[in-house]
Design a protein around this motif. Structure first.
Motif, mmCIF file in Angstrom:
data_model
loop_
_atom_site.group_PDB
_atom_site.id
_atom_site.type_symbol
_atom_site.label_atom_id
_atom_site.label_comp_id
_atom_site.label_asym_id
_atom_site.label_seq_id
_atom_site.Cartn_x
_atom_site.Cartn_y
_atom_site.Cartn_z
ATOM 1 N N VAL A 1 13.218 60.823 78.968
ATOM 2 C CA VAL A 1 14.288 61.824 78.940
ATOM 3 C C VAL A 1 13.766 63.159 78.439
ATOM 4 O O VAL A 1 14.051 64.222 79.010
ATOM 5 N N GLN A 2 12.973 63.118 77.371
ATOM 6 C CA GLN A 2 12.458 64.363 76.787
ATOM 7 C C GLN A 2 11.501 65.065 77.735
ATOM 8 O O GLN A 2 11.535 66.304 77.867
ATOM 9 N N ALA A 3 10.657 64.289 78.431
ATOM 10 C CA ALA A 3 9.705 64.895 79.364
ATOM 11 C C ALA A 3 10.416 65.506 80.563
ATOM 12 O O ALA A 3 10.002 66.552 81.069
ATOM 13 N N ARG A 4 11.496 64.879 81.006
ATOM 14 C CA ARG A 4 12.177 65.348 82.208
ATOM 15 C C ARG A 4 13.118 66.510 81.928
ATOM 16 O O ARG A 4 13.181 67.480 82.705
ATOM 17 N N LEU A 5 13.870 66.436 80.829
ATOM 18 C CA LEU A 5 14.922 67.426 80.579
ATOM 19 C C LEU A 5 14.618 68.357 79.409
ATOM 20 O O LEU A 5 15.339 69.333 79.205
ATOM 21 N N GLY A 6 13.595 68.058 78.627
ATOM 22 C CA GLY A 6 13.204 68.960 77.551
ATOM 23 C C GLY A 6 14.163 69.020 76.378
ATOM 24 O O GLY A 6 14.247 70.043 75.702
ATOM 25 N N VAL A 7 14.891 67.924 76.106
ATOM 26 C CA VAL A 7 15.800 67.895 74.960
ATOM 27 C C VAL A 7 15.143 67.153 73.799
ATOM 28 O O VAL A 7 14.270 66.307 73.996
ATOM 29 N N ASP A 8 15.548 67.498 72.585
ATOM 30 C CA ASP A 8 15.065 66.786 71.407
ATOM 31 C C ASP A 8 15.776 65.446 71.306
ATOM 32 O O ASP A 8 17.012 65.396 71.251
ATOM 33 N N VAL A 9 14.997 64.352 71.275
ATOM 34 C CA VAL A 9 15.568 63.009 71.295
ATOM 35 C C VAL A 9 15.093 62.238 70.075
ATOM 36 O O VAL A 9 13.915 62.252 69.736
ATOM 37 N N GLU A 10 16.047 61.564 69.439
ATOM 38 C CA GLU A 10 15.751 60.697 68.300
ATOM 39 C C GLU A 10 16.266 59.299 68.616
ATOM 40 O O GLU A 10 17.299 59.144 69.262
ATOM 41 N N CYS A 11 15.540 58.266 68.183
ATOM 42 C CA CYS A 11 15.925 56.883 68.453
ATOM 43 C C CYS A 11 16.288 56.166 67.162
ATOM 44 O O CYS A 11 15.648 56.378 66.128
ATOM 45 N N SER A 12 17.309 55.310 67.244
ATOM 46 C CA SER A 12 17.697 54.476 66.115
ATOM 47 C C SER A 12 18.028 53.094 66.650
ATOM 48 O O SER A 12 18.794 52.968 67.613
ATOM 49 N N VAL A 13 17.433 52.059 66.044
ATOM 50 C CA VAL A 13 17.714 50.670 66.402
ATOM 51 C C VAL A 13 18.216 49.970 65.154
ATOM 52 O O VAL A 13 17.497 49.879 64.160
ATOM 53 N N ARG A 14 19.467 49.493 65.211
ATOM 54 C CA ARG A 14 20.081 48.900 64.023
ATOM 55 C C ARG A 14 20.839 47.641 64.397
ATOM 56 O O ARG A 14 21.363 47.537 65.510
ATOM 57 N N PRO A 15 20.911 46.686 63.483
ATOM 58 C CA PRO A 15 21.715 45.490 63.754
ATOM 59 C C PRO A 15 23.203 45.809 63.679
ATOM 60 O O PRO A 15 23.641 46.586 62.833
ATOM 61 N N GLY A 16 23.967 45.208 64.579
ATOM 62 C CA GLY A 16 25.406 45.447 64.571
ATOM 63 C C GLY A 16 25.991 45.303 65.959
ATOM 64 O O GLY A 16 25.275 45.077 66.939
#
Length: 326
Positions: free
Chosen positions: A93-108
């Motif tokens: 996504v960041q390479a294609r659209l140039g937006v700042d992206v953050e990832c979070s993986v959490r239980p729930g």
């Protein structure tokens, strides 16, 4: 569909009744566009969730805000593998659209989203995948159940995220809640004139027909109601357009609101429908067949569920439960 086409053509030539700003319901501050802060996309390992992430990225790029991909998983799943998948999607996504992206993986679970949503979140983007039809008809779709848990607008993605929205429909009631909904429609799309729709019910007409009222009287009453509603809707659009050069088209039609909104959205090939929805308990929404549910469950367009203000409960006469009938 004929009734809709007729009334839209007719109303474009109606001169709206002048109204002062004091007559308009107060809607608070008047920003040109809503402040999103951060776009959060709820993702998993399905193609529908990946598509929702791309839609969220398009919105984030348009608004100039960061994007967060949030992956909630059962505790039995391996978080390392899920984090790798989310990171891979974020890099693409960041390479294609140039937006700042953050990832979070959490239980729930998705219905526990409120405790995982960042404070800066201004928009939540979720995919729609049809699950158990019977469950959805009773307690609502998963996006609706998620909406009950959060305080921000929820964008339900159903269409392929290949471009910005260009055809938007905004069904509204004639009150101040319509103002932010119109602004959200403009903020999320490149539609030069989104359609702002109000549906008038025909209950009064049915009563008059039962009373054998002349057809001419029915037509005159419909025209009066139509002109009055158009004047109010035009005033709301003017209020929502302050400090901007953007416009919107006012559309009035008659009928059963959920059915008419679906019909018009399909006839217009709407790509996005912005609809208001109140935060209510699950017990209040059992077997709900209102406009938001019908749009999410059976419509073809993406749906923005916009929170409505809490409305006071109707007053109840205590003597109704005490005095005998008859």
């Amino acid at each position: 569909m004929g009734a809709f086409s007729f009334f839209e053509r007719e109303l474009q030539h109606v001169q709206p009744v002048a109204a002062s700003a004091a007559d308009m319901p107060q809607a608070g501050p008047n920003p040109a566009v809503p402040h999103m802060g951060r776009v959060v996309a709820l993702v998993d390992d399905t193609p529908a969730a990946a598509n929702a992430a791309w839609r969220a990225a398009l919105v984030a790029r348009t608004q100039g805000v960061p994007l967060q991909l949030l992956h909630l998983h059962p505790e039995r799943d391996s978080p390392d593998a899920l984090h790798a998948q989310a990171q891979d999607l974020a890099r693409r996504v960041q390479a294609r659209l140039g937006v700042d992206v953050e990832c979070s993986v959490r239980p729930g679970r998705p219905t526990e989203l409120a405790q995982h949503l960042p404070a800066q979140a201004g928009l939540l983007v979720v995919p729609y995948q049809r699950r158990h039809l019977l469950v959805e008809s009773i307690v609502g779709t998963l996006p609706e159940r998620i909406f009950r848990c959060v305080s921000v607008p929820v964008l339900v993605v159903k269409r392929a995220a290949i471009a910005n929205y260009r055809r938007v429909l905004v069904p509204v009631k004639l009150d101040a809640d319509a103002v932010p909904m119109i602004r959200w429609a403009r903020s999320l799309s490149r539609d030069p004139r989104p359609r702002v729709l109000h549906v008038l019910d025909t209950g009064t007409e049915q009563s008059l027909r039962i009373a054998d009222a002349p057809e001419r009287s029915l037509r005159m009453q419909r025209q009066r109601r139509c002109r009055q509603a158009y004047a109010e809707l035009h005033e709301i659009i003017t209020w929502a357009s302050r400090d901007t050069n953007e416009s919107a088209a006012a559309v009035i039609t008659f009928g059963h609101a959920p059915s008419r909104v679906l019909e018009i959205a399909r006839a217009r090939h709407a790509q996005l429908v912005v609809v208001g929805k109140q935060h209510r308990s699950i017990f209040s929404e059992l077997f709900d067949e209102g406009v938001p549910h019908r749009l999410v469950a059976t419509g073809h367009a993406d749906v923005l569920l916009h929170p409505l203000r809490a409305r006071p409960a109707p007053e109840i006469d205590p003597w109704v439960h005490v005095l005998p009938i008859g």
